[in-house]
Design an enzyme around this catalytic site. Structure first.
Site, short mmCIF file in Angstrom:
data_model
loop_
_atom_site.label_atom_id
_atom_site.label_comp_id
_atom_site.label_asym_id
_atom_site.label_seq_id
_atom_site.Cartn_x
_atom_site.Cartn_y
_atom_site.Cartn_z
N SER A 145 -10.75 -75.84 -21.82
CA SER A 145 -11.42 -76.69 -20.84
C SER A 145 -11.15 -78.14 -21.14
CB SER A 145 -12.92 -76.43 -20.89
OG SER A 145 -13.35 -76.37 -22.23
N HIS B 135 -8.49 -72.43 -15.96
CA HIS B 135 -9.79 -72.56 -16.63
C HIS B 135 -10.89 -71.76 -15.94
CE1 HIS B 135 -13.43 -75.21 -17.71
NE2 HIS B 135 -13.22 -74.34 -18.67
N GLU C 233 -10.23 -73.21 -12.36
CA GLU C 233 -9.47 -74.45 -12.14
C GLU C 233 -8.00 -74.22 -12.53
OE1 GLU C 233 -12.86 -77.89 -12.82
OE2 GLU C 233 -12.14 -76.81 -14.57
N ASN D 76 -16.33 -79.45 -15.70
CA ASN D 76 -16.89 -79.86 -16.98
C ASN D 76 -17.22 -81.34 -17.03
OD1 ASN D 76 -17.08 -77.40 -18.13
ND2 ASN D 76 -15.47 -77.70 -19.66
N1 3HC Z 1 -22.15 -62.00 -18.62
C1 3HC Z 1 -21.89 -61.28 -17.51
N2 3HC Z 1 -22.75 -61.19 -16.48
C2 3HC Z 1 -23.90 -61.86 -16.57
C3 3HC Z 1 -24.24 -62.63 -17.68
C4 3HC Z 1 -23.29 -62.70 -18.75
N3 3HC Z 1 -23.52 -63.41 -19.85
N4 3HC Z 1 -25.46 -63.17 -17.48
C5 3HC Z 1 -25.86 -62.75 -16.28
N5 3HC Z 1 -24.92 -61.97 -15.71
C6 3HC Z 1 -24.92 -61.37 -14.40
C7 3HC Z 1 -25.51 -60.00 -14.47
O1 3HC Z 1 -24.89 -59.25 -13.46
C8 3HC Z 1 -26.95 -60.26 -14.10
O2 3HC Z 1 -27.56 -59.17 -13.52
P1 3HC Z 1 -28.38 -58.13 -14.46
O3 3HC Z 1 -29.37 -58.89 -15.25
O4 3HC Z 1 -28.97 -57.22 -13.47
O5 3HC Z 1 -27.37 -57.44 -15.31
C9 3HC Z 1 -26.81 -61.34 -13.03
O6 3HC Z 1 -25.73 -62.16 -13.51
C10 3HC Z 1 -28.06 -62.15 -12.88
O7 3HC Z 1 -28.45 -62.60 -14.15
P2 3HC Z 1 -29.92 -63.11 -14.50
O8 3HC Z 1 -30.91 -62.41 -13.62
O9 3HC Z 1 -30.10 -63.02 -15.98
O10 3HC Z 1 -29.93 -64.65 -14.21
P3 3HC Z 1 -29.39 -65.52 -13.03
O11 3HC Z 1 -29.74 -64.99 -11.69
O12 3HC Z 1 -29.79 -66.93 -13.39
O13 3HC Z 1 -27.80 -65.45 -13.11
C11 3HC Z 1 -26.01 -66.69 -14.07
C12 3HC Z 1 -27.13 -65.69 -14.31
C13 3HC Z 1 -24.97 -66.08 -13.13
C14 3HC Z 1 -25.37 -66.95 -15.43
C15 3HC Z 1 -26.62 -67.98 -13.41
O14 3HC Z 1 -27.74 -68.39 -14.14
C16 3HC Z 1 -25.66 -69.11 -13.35
O15 3HC Z 1 -24.82 -69.21 -12.46
N6 3HC Z 1 -25.77 -70.06 -14.33
C17 3HC Z 1 -24.90 -71.20 -14.42
C18 3HC Z 1 -23.63 -70.79 -15.14
C19 3HC Z 1 -22.68 -71.93 -15.28
O16 3HC Z 1 -22.94 -73.07 -14.91
N7 3HC Z 1 -21.52 -71.64 -15.85
C20 3HC Z 1 -20.54 -72.64 -16.14
C21 3HC Z 1 -20.65 -73.01 -17.56
S1 3HC Z 1 -19.48 -74.23 -18.03
C22 3HC Z 1 -18.14 -73.37 -18.54
O17 3HC Z 1 -18.12 -72.18 -18.58
C23 3HC Z 1 -16.98 -74.18 -18.91
C24 3HC Z 1 -16.48 -73.92 -20.30
O18 3HC Z 1 -15.30 -74.65 -20.46
C25 3HC Z 1 -17.43 -74.32 -21.37
#
Ligand code: 3HC
Length: 289
Positions: free
Chosen positions: A122, A143, A155, A194
């Site tokens: 990233s 990414h 990305e 990011n």
């Molecule tokens: N892995 C895989 N699937 C996941 C997961 C994980 N760690 N966490 C949640 N899920 C999926 C599951 O299907 C889950 O359903 P389940 O609980 O029935 O199995 C579903 O998402 C819904 O999860 P939750 O009910 O626990 O919570 P949410 O409705 O809040 O969804 C989320 C979880 C999709 C992670 C949501 O909170 C979200 O979109 N969060 C923001 C994530 C984000 O911003 N990501 C970018 C990060 S930056 C990055 O990655 C860049 C890197 O370079 C660092």
């Protein structure tokens, strides 16, 4: 000339690499997930099994599709054997330039000459690893976001010397995964998402360190006032505080700007080994299931 991708290799079976490999295998590619440590591969297999089985239980995927993906997915420590037949390698190893450069040089020596070599980094732009290879035109950043099984965005970031055919193939590959390619016109550390996220995180950590509010309340504001699915502190725990810390250091190494350095509260958690969900404690506590 169109680039035909059938066999993919993902290097690094941490949180990102393992879910990327699952996404690629689910999309129909013959896929290998590689790590230097067998225990890490065993852990990745267990985590993916749990995730994919839950998706089946919840009706989000068909059992037959998940079984077929497992058929296509090999978990192995023998990188060179799988790289020798790869059309595309996605590097998802640690955010360390020296390590990445040696990985790219080694891949260049063993992969077929037409294979694309991309990095999921990233923060480390691909021009910094492309010149460790004899095929800089076939190198770019691809990414993914955490959790890769869920997040739509990927990305696609070419460096100045990336061939247009490579970009075209990378975009088509991302689309074939059912994801949304977001193209950058030029390299910039942190790319788009990011950089947006860092601005929010920096402000959130400043507010916390200045004693303006508890981190839980800052998360609450992001969720209930801005409609974010997670607050910035919850997100650090998901991504990994170790990852956040190393990204900041990698950015500092590229910018030389002290503002890029990790904030004291992040450094403290990093040094204590409190990396977030993966260690059971970060900003929040995660009791073992
Ligand atoms: N892995 C895989 N699937 C996941 C997961 C994980 N760690 N966490 C949640 N899920 C999926 C599951 O299907 C889950 O359903 P389940 O609980 O029935 O199995 C579903 O998402 C819904 O999860 P939750 O009910 O626990 O919570 P949410 O409705 O809040 O969804 C989320 C979880 C999709 C992670 C949501 O909170 C979200 O979109 N969060 C923001 C994530 C984000 O911003 N990501 C970018 C990060 S930056 C990055 O990655 C860049 C890197 O370079 C660092």
């Amino acid at each position: 000339m169109t680039i035909d991708i059938r066999r993919a290799v993902v290097l690094g079976s941490g949180t990102m690499g393992s879910q990327i490999a699952a996404v690629v295998a689910l999309a129909g590619y013959t896929t290998a997930l590689v790590d230097i440590r067998q225990e890490q591969l065993d852990h990745a297999r267990a985590e993916l099994t749990k995730r994919l089985d839950r998706d089946v239980e919840k009706g989000r995927r068909e059992r037959a599709d998940v079984d077929a993906a497992w058929e296509r997915l090999t978990l192995t420590t023998d990188r060179d054997a799988v790289a020798a037949n790869a059309d595309l390698v996605i590097e998802a190893a640690v955010e360390d330039l020296t390590i990445k450069r040696s990985i790219f040089a080694e891949l260049d020596a063993v992969c077929p000459p037409d294979a694309l070599l991309v990095t999921n980094s990233s923060n480390i732009v691909s021009s910094r690893v492309a010149d460790a290879t004899e095929r800089p035109g076939k190198v770019c950043n691809l990414h993914f976001f955490n959790p890769a099984l869920v997040m739509a965005c990927v990305e696609v970031v070419p460096h100045e010397g990336t061939d247009p055919e490579t970009v075209e193939a990378a975009v088509a590959f991302v689309e074939s995964l059912g994801k949304t390619p977001v193209k950058l016109k030029k390299e910039v550390p942190g790319f788009l998402a990011n950089r947006l996220l860092n601005a929010l995180r920096r402000e959130a950590v400043d507010l916390y360190e200045d004693g303006v509010a508890d981190f839980k309340d800052i998360d609450l504001a992001a969720k209930t006032a801005l409609g974010h699915p997670m607050g910035p502190f919850e997100l650090m725990d998901l991504v990994g505080i170790d990852v956040v810390y190393l990204i900041r250091l990698a950015e500092y190494e590229q910018t030389g700007d002290p503002a890029s350095l990790p904030a004291p509260s992040i450094t403290q958690k990093y040094e204590a080994g409190d990396f977030g969900r993966k260690t059971g404690r970060g900003w929040y506590e995660y009791p073992a299931e």
